[in-house]
Design an enzyme around this catalytic site. Structure first.
Site, short mmCIF file in Angstrom:
data_model
loop_
_atom_site.label_atom_id
_atom_site.label_comp_id
_atom_site.label_asym_id
_atom_site.label_seq_id
_atom_site.Cartn_x
_atom_site.Cartn_y
_atom_site.Cartn_z
N LEU A 1 -8.70 2.98 -0.40
CA LEU A 1 -8.13 3.76 -1.49
C LEU A 1 -7.93 5.20 -1.04
CD1 LEU A 1 -10.02 2.08 -4.46
CD2 LEU A 1 -7.59 1.89 -3.92
N CYS B 1 -9.25 -3.79 -6.59
CA CYS B 1 -8.90 -3.75 -5.17
C CYS B 1 -9.88 -4.63 -4.39
CB CYS B 1 -8.97 -2.31 -4.69
SG CYS B 1 -8.33 -2.10 -3.04
N GLY C 1 4.73 -10.47 -4.61
CA GLY C 1 5.70 -11.17 -3.77
C GLY C 1 7.14 -11.13 -4.21
N GLY D 1 6.27 -4.31 -4.60
CA GLY D 1 5.57 -3.48 -3.61
C GLY D 1 6.00 -3.80 -2.20
C1 LIG Z 1 -0.31 -1.25 1.54
C2 LIG Z 1 -0.71 -1.58 0.14
C3 LIG Z 1 -1.47 -0.67 -0.61
C4 LIG Z 1 -1.84 -0.98 -1.92
N1 LIG Z 1 -2.56 -0.07 -2.64
C5 LIG Z 1 -2.87 -0.34 -3.94
C6 LIG Z 1 -3.53 0.64 -4.73
O1 LIG Z 1 -3.83 1.75 -4.31
N2 LIG Z 1 -3.83 0.30 -6.03
C7 LIG Z 1 -3.49 -0.92 -6.59
O2 LIG Z 1 -3.77 -1.16 -7.76
N3 LIG Z 1 -2.82 -1.84 -5.84
C8 LIG Z 1 -2.51 -1.57 -4.56
N4 LIG Z 1 -1.82 -2.51 -3.82
C9 LIG Z 1 -1.45 -3.79 -4.44
C10 LIG Z 1 -0.02 -3.78 -4.96
O3 LIG Z 1 0.15 -2.82 -5.98
C11 LIG Z 1 0.39 -5.17 -5.51
O4 LIG Z 1 -0.49 -5.53 -6.56
C12 LIG Z 1 0.31 -6.27 -4.45
O5 LIG Z 1 0.70 -5.78 -3.18
C13 LIG Z 1 1.18 -7.48 -4.81
O6 LIG Z 1 2.53 -7.12 -4.96
P1 LIG Z 1 3.61 -7.24 -3.75
O7 LIG Z 1 3.45 -8.61 -3.17
O8 LIG Z 1 4.95 -6.98 -4.39
O9 LIG Z 1 3.24 -6.17 -2.76
C14 LIG Z 1 -1.45 -2.22 -2.49
C15 LIG Z 1 -0.68 -3.11 -1.74
C16 LIG Z 1 -0.30 -2.81 -0.44
C17 LIG Z 1 0.55 -3.80 0.32
#
Ligand SMILES: Cc1cc2nc3c(=O)[nH]c(=O)nc-3n(C[C@H](O)[C@H](O)[C@H](O)COP(=O)(O)O)c2cc1C
Length: 308
Positions: free
Chosen positions: A72, A127, A239, A260
């Site tokens: 974080l 997290c 995803g 994301g």
């Molecule tokens: C590099 C990275 C950093 C992330 N940091 C956080 C964060 O600080 N807080 C949080 O709630 N989720 C965090 N996530 C999770 C994303 O917000 C999201 O829930 C997760 O990646 C699934 O979505 P996606 O497949 O579109 O990436 C992070 C994800 C990635 C890949």
């Protein structure tokens, strides 16, 4: 057609930037809005500056599927307030993700964010590679923190759900009972990759969170299941890589979505998805994306077959 109202937040598109990706500076978040996002969620912000884990902290495990343990790492709320204020000067719909070690620290960070202009607060209790995960795996802790924050905050409060639990239903219901204005489903899935030559975990932290393409069907199932009993809106996350993924989340019951990992391909993907969503809605004679919410539930799935 894409206008979305989620707990009072008015968005021009249902696509929201997910926390942790491009959400640390005014300029990166501005670019995401210019590409067509309806709102941005910031990186999770804590009470003070914190370094993330050392490299390697993010790896691609399959095409479009990543594992990260960035931790974080963040500049701390007092520093971050400057970015919030700049975003608000441009009237950007802003969700500030917050975390802390105690309910009081969550409140302190969230209050500072709200006073600086946040339109909503998202609490990261989920997290998979940080200590905050302990709240999101316990229904009582979840209820307590949500109720505590809701008594003090005035902007909508979203709860980011941790998928790494046996019973997501009881956690989501605890958030709703505590007064949450919505849930975000889902955060990353706890995962690990081991190098066969060095015989050690690849990520410096050992394990991390899986995101991107591979987790999409898991996230769709979570949204579908949550929709059956939650009254508050669900923001689908996990995803998204194409317009079909967004439609699927809506059909499962989402009221908005977050994107994301797929932004590694370039933020133009948001512009493309918005265009394709409008085309899909027109072709299928819908006037609003709201009209397709939860439609997959009209299909009666097969019961467990009897033995012959
Ligand atoms: C590099 C990275 C950093 C992330 N940091 C956080 C964060 O600080 N807080 C949080 O709630 N989720 C965090 N996530 C999770 C994303 O917000 C999201 O829930 C997760 O990646 C699934 O979505 P996606 O497949 O579109 O990436 C992070 C994800 C990635 C890949």
């Amino acid at each position: 057609m894409l206008e979305t109202n989620i707990s009072g937040l008015k968005l021009k598109s249902p696509i929201i930037l997910a926390s942790g990706i491009l959400g640390v500076s005014f300029s990166s978040m501005m670019r995401v809005i210019d590409a067509g996002a309806g709102a941005v969620t910031t990186k999770s912000i804590g009470p003070k500056a914190r370094k993330g884990y050392k490299n390697p902290s993010i790896i691609e495990v399959y095409p479009g599927t990543f594992m990260n343990s960035v931790g974080l790492g963040n500049p701390g709320i007092d520093e971050f307030i400057l970015e919030i204020k700049k975003l608000k000067e441009h009237n950007i719909p802003l969700i500030v993700s917050v975390f802390g070690d105690t309910n009081e620290i969550y409140l302190d960070v969230a209050t500072k964010a709200e006073n600086a202009g946040a339109d909503a607060i998202e609490i990261n209790i989920s997290c998979p590679h940080a200590e905050v995960s302990s709240i999101g795996i316990d229904k009582d802790l979840t209820f307590n923190i949500v109720k505590f924050l809701k008594e003090k905050l005035t902007v909508p409060l979203f709860v980011k759900l941790n998928p790494n639990v046996t019973n997501l239903k009881e956690i989501a219901l605890a958030a709703e009972k505590g007064g949450a204005d919505g849930v975000v489903a889902i955060n990353t899935l706890a995962a690990m990759k081991i190098d066969v030559n060095t015989r050690r975990p690849i990520l410096s932290h050992g394990s991390g969170g899986l995101s991107g393409k591979a987790i999409h069907p898991i996230a769709v199932k979570k949204v579908y299941d949550l929709f059956k009993f939650l009254k508050i809106p669900i923001i689908g996350c996990g995803g998204i890589d194409s317009w079909e993924d967004v439609i699927e989340f809506f059909l499962a019951g989402a009221s908005a979505v977050q994107i994301g990992t797929a932004l590694y391909k370039g933020i133009e993907i948001i512009t493309e998805i918005n265009k394709d969503l409008i085309r899909y809605l027109k072709e299928n004679e819908y006037t609003s994306i709201k009209d397709i919410k939860g439609l997959a539930h009209q299909y009666k799935t097969q019961e467990v077959p009897d033995f012959d």
